[in-house]
Design a protein around this motif. Structure first.
Motif, PDB file in Angstrom:
ATOM      1  N   LEU B 291       0.836  -1.205   0.000  1.00  0.00           N
ATOM      2  CA  LEU B 291       0.000   0.000   0.000  1.00  0.00           C
ATOM      3  C   LEU B 291       0.873   1.258   0.000  1.00  0.00           C
ATOM      4  N   VAL B 292       1.876   1.270   0.876  1.00  0.00           N
ATOM      5  CA  VAL B 292       2.784   2.432   0.903  1.00  0.00           C
ATOM      6  C   VAL B 292       3.517   2.546  -0.432  1.00  0.00           C
ATOM      7  N   SER B 294       2.544   1.711  -3.249  1.00  0.00           N
ATOM      8  CA  SER B 294       1.633   2.104  -4.324  1.00  0.00           C
ATOM      9  C   SER B 294       1.204   3.560  -4.194  1.00  0.00           C
ATOM     10  N   LEU B 295       1.129   4.033  -2.952  1.00  0.00           N
ATOM     11  CA  LEU B 295       0.571   5.374  -2.742  1.00  0.00           C
ATOM     12  C   LEU B 295       1.605   6.485  -2.912  1.00  0.00           C
ATOM     13  N   VAL B 296       2.813   6.274  -2.390  1.00  0.00           N
ATOM     14  CA  VAL B 296       3.772   7.381  -2.427  1.00  0.00           C
ATOM     15  C   VAL B 296       4.392   7.488  -3.817  1.00  0.00           C
ATOM     16  N   ARG B 297       4.909   8.676  -4.115  1.00  0.00           N
ATOM     17  CA  ARG B 297       5.354   8.940  -5.478  1.00  0.00           C
ATOM     18  C   ARG B 297       6.875   8.887  -5.650  1.00  0.00           C
ATOM     19  N   SER B 377      -4.273  -2.484  -1.572  1.00  0.00           N
ATOM     20  CA  SER B 377      -2.970  -2.131  -2.145  1.00  0.00           C
ATOM     21  C   SER B 377      -2.826  -2.639  -3.571  1.00  0.00           C
ATOM     22  N   VAL B 380      -4.806  -0.313  -5.864  1.00  0.00           N
ATOM     23  CA  VAL B 380      -4.117   0.975  -6.048  1.00  0.00           C
ATOM     24  C   VAL B 380      -2.855   0.778  -6.881  1.00  0.00           C
ATOM     25  N   PHE B 381      -2.118  -0.276  -6.580  1.00  0.00           N
ATOM     26  CA  PHE B 381      -0.860  -0.514  -7.288  1.00  0.00           C
ATOM     27  C   PHE B 381      -1.091  -0.722  -8.786  1.00  0.00           C
ATOM     28  N   ARG B 384      -1.897   2.642 -10.339  1.00  0.00           N
ATOM     29  CA  ARG B 384      -0.735   3.534 -10.406  1.00  0.00           C
ATOM     30  C   ARG B 384       0.312   3.015 -11.394  1.00  0.00           C
TER      31      ARG B 384
END
Lengths: 312, 389
Positions: B291-292, B294-297, B377, B380-381, B384
């Protein structure tokens, strides 16, 4: 034998924006095809759909006879995709990166080792194979980036801006490698911001603008759309208007327009032979102090068709 | 001619590549291979250094040497399986020991008196447990004294009374007196027996979160997009990325279990139960890492966010200090997060006679958390990865 790539009426819309509008193109086996277009024209979206990364809203793609929508594995197995960015693991060596992609394409162990050696030789990195890719120069990274797409011997190689950000020497090495692949019979879809690369590598060119394929053909066919006139820039001292009137009267001159306080632009056929005539025609009203002749080229054709230069 | 092919194994290829990358991250290796054991050793020694499941609670006693009541009480305390009797010379020493946490409780036995004073702190769970065990021991002495008084009141000589009570005690020898709150069974172990599971939970999670940086880098480099251009399904690539993180988490957990058992003599308990709890927690850590990742850029954001989050959750879950220190409110809040459940499960299993059946609730909660994290996750992944370049 089926064509390397056939796409028909390929269309993609993002919300209300029509990114790609009914593009159809065919690449024969062994043919190198250049796709040119200004930024935002739809090149990347088109390439994403052709390589199976983006699902089109309409239209079809066939790679070596395999429909991408119905049989994606077979179609993708025949494509080698080289993205614009260096899509490699910098912590791994060149050999390890190649091994990863080879396994992704299902190459058997012995065949993989053999192909890795061949590809390293082709991209000139055998001596650096066991160094980390992160330690490579920009040009070397570009070369191994291309090499990773060649392991499985694809029918169609898609190269998206393969020479971005590399020095002239590395760029030349890359182009020589691409020439070698084309000479070996590989089909190529090539996009670049460098017109001279496309002119050198590709037999046919498609010009894409605002999501549409506005023109397609060989370099000669595209340039011929401009006619056979050369563009002549004259620098003069004297009365420009009178000089323009006299030059328009010369046989073969189709246009004579002042472009500044001391310059004129002519469109003329066989301008090199007409230079003495130009000098005689303006005698008494002006004196020619400088001449620049530009023969019709792909850049001019691109400008004519899209209204912008390639790097706009 | 095309090179010979076999069925593609993209998941294995992805896992192998990711593990190689992990193995070349020296900082990451330090935090996986060295840091957990340094923490287990130092914190474990600070907590008493025990490694036997650690249920013997230190009781400080001040008593005269010739006092028969004191001798009887000391004998009963020493016989308790849950207590470790430590003689002290002064009342101050006992009070200081309890105040500073070195002693679970203190017991002051004035010479010639049957009124004993118990020294403890109200908020200390270990103290409450020790008090139960002390009550049992003192109760037994009290019962003997009462029985002796009754025998003497009935006309027996002191010798006859003592003989009668001794006979009665022998008859009752098979009767086991238990502490009212099941002292030693309802409390957390001490020393390495506590810090080993605590640091397993802490470092498995923190290092999984740190590994999330590699996932961000994979996205940023366009490796996921490029891999998806190969003849593989998107779900396969996603599974490969998730499995890579799971292997790292399981590897970290296994390493701590094996090394702590060998170096610190930590007994983890029922292997099946430990495997189930640790496996479920590793899935949670994998889901959180995905999840982290996938979320952070940017790759620098993952290590900036992940480990601090892991440390805070570790604090709430009792990984940094004994849970009894945290107090009721923080301990309750801790149960909103996976660390506390994993700690509950592992500490339960470390007690004698506990098996997988005793940690079903903890396992179910962890698996539920893992399922939510993994599903979110992966969604989202995938989104992204397909759009990010």
């Amino acid at each position: 034998m089926t064509d390397a790539l056939v796409c028909q009426d390929l269309t993609k819309r993002f919300d209300h924006h029509l990114a790609v509008d009914s593009i159809s193109l065919t690449i024969a086996r062994g043919e190198a095809y250049g796709l040119l277009g200004p930024n935002g024209a739809g090149k990347t979206t088109t390439i994403s759909m052709l390589s199976g990364l983006l699902r089109p809203d309409a239209g079809s793609v066939h790679v070596a006879g395999h429909a991408l929508a119905q049989d994606p594995r077979a179609a993708k197995a025949r494509i080698g995709y080289v993205p614009q960015e260096i899509a490699l693991y910098p912590e791994l060596t060149g050999r390890e990166n190649l091994r990863y992609f080879g396994r992704l394409y299902g190459l058997a162990r012995r065949a993989l080792q053999y192909r890795i050696a061949e590809v390293l030789d082709l991209v000139g990195l055998t001596g650096r194979a066991d160094d980390k890719v992160g330690d490579y120069s920009g040009g070397m990274q570009r070369r191994i980036n291309i090499g990773a797409a060649l392991l499985h011997e694809p029918t169609l190689l898609i190269l998206d801006e393969p020479t971005v950000g590399v020095d002239p020497q590395s760029r030349n090495a890359i182009l020589e490698g691409v020439d070698e692949l084309v000479a070996g019979g590989m089909s190529l879809l090539y996009t670049s911001h460098y017109m001279e690369e496309v002119e050198r590598v590709c037999q046919r060119v498609g010009i894409i603008d605002k999501g549409r394929l506005v023109a397609e053909g060989t370099k000669r066919e595209l340039v011929s759309r401009l006619g056979t006139s050369d563009r002549v820039e004259l620098v003069l001292d004297g009365d420009l208007t009178a000089a323009a009137d006299k030059l328009r009267a010369v046989a073969g001159v189709t246009e004579a327009v002042p472009t500044g306080t001391s310059s004129l632009r002519l469109l003329a056929e066989g301008s090199r032979h007409l230079l003495p005539t130009f000098i005689g025609a303006v005698e008494g009203v002006a004196t020619i102090t400088g001449v620049e002749i530009t023969e019709p080229d792909l850049e001019a054709a691109f400008l004519h068709l899209t209204g912008s230069t390639l790097r706009d | 001619m095309s090179p010979s092919r076999r069925r593609p194994r993209p998941i294995l290829a992805l896992v192998a590549a990711n593990l190689r990358r992990q193995a070349r991250d020296r900082t990451g290796l330090f935090f996986m291979l060295v840091m957990p054991f340094v923490t287990i050793a130092f914190v474990g020694l600070a907590l008493g250094g025990g490694s036997d499941g650690g249920t013997r609670l230190p009781v400080g006693v001040v008593a005269g040497n010739d006092d028969p009541v004191a001798a009887a009480v000391l004998e009963e305390l020493a016989a308790s399986p849950n207590l470790d009797v430590e003689r002290r010379d002064t009342e101050e020493e006992v009070r200081a020991g309890v105040r500073e946490g070195r002693l679970a409780v203190g017991l002051l036995i004035p010479p010639g008196s049957t009124e004993l004073e118990l020294v403890m702190t109200q908020t200390n769970g270990t103290g409450m447990a020790a008090r139960g065990a002390v009550d049992v021991a003192v109760g037994r002495v009290s019962a003997v004294l009462e029985a002796t008084r009754a025998a003497e009141a009935a006309g027996a000589t002191p010798e006859e009374a003592a003989a009668s009570v001794r006979a009665a005690r022998e008859d009752l020898a098979g009767v086991e007196a238990r502490a009212p709150d099941d002292a030693g069974q309802g409390t957390d172990p001490r020393g390495f027996a506590y810090t080993a599971p605590a640091n397993l939970v802490l470092f498995t999670f923190i290092n999984s979160m740190a590994v999330a940086a590699a996932l961000v880098e994979t996205r940023r480099l366009g490796m996921v997009r490029r891999s998806l251009a190969a003849p593989v399904r998107p779900s396969t690539v996603l599974a490969g990325e998730a499995l890579s993180r799971l292997v790292v988490a399981v590897g970290q957990a296994l390493l701590i279990i094996v090394v702590s058992a060998l170096m610190f003599d930590v007994s983890w308990g029922d292997p099946l139960g430990v495997a189930v709890v640790v496996g479920a927690f590793c899935l949670v850590a994998t889901g959180a890492a995905m999840l982290v990742g996938s979320l952070v850029r940017s790759p620098s954001q993952a290590p900036a966010i992940g480990p601090p989050v892991g440390i805070v959750l570790g604090m709430l879950g009792g990984c940094l200090w004994p849970r009894e220190v945290a107090g009721e409110t923080l301990t309750t809040v801790g149960y909103l997060f996976p660390h506390a459940w994993a700690m509950d499960g592992l500490l339960t299993l470390a007690r004698p006679g506990q098996g997988a059946g005793e940690v079903l609730v903890e396992t179910a909660v962890l698996l539920g958390m893992a399922a939510v994290l993994l599903v979110v996750s992966l969604v989202v992944f995938r989104r992204r990865a397909m759009t990010m370049r």
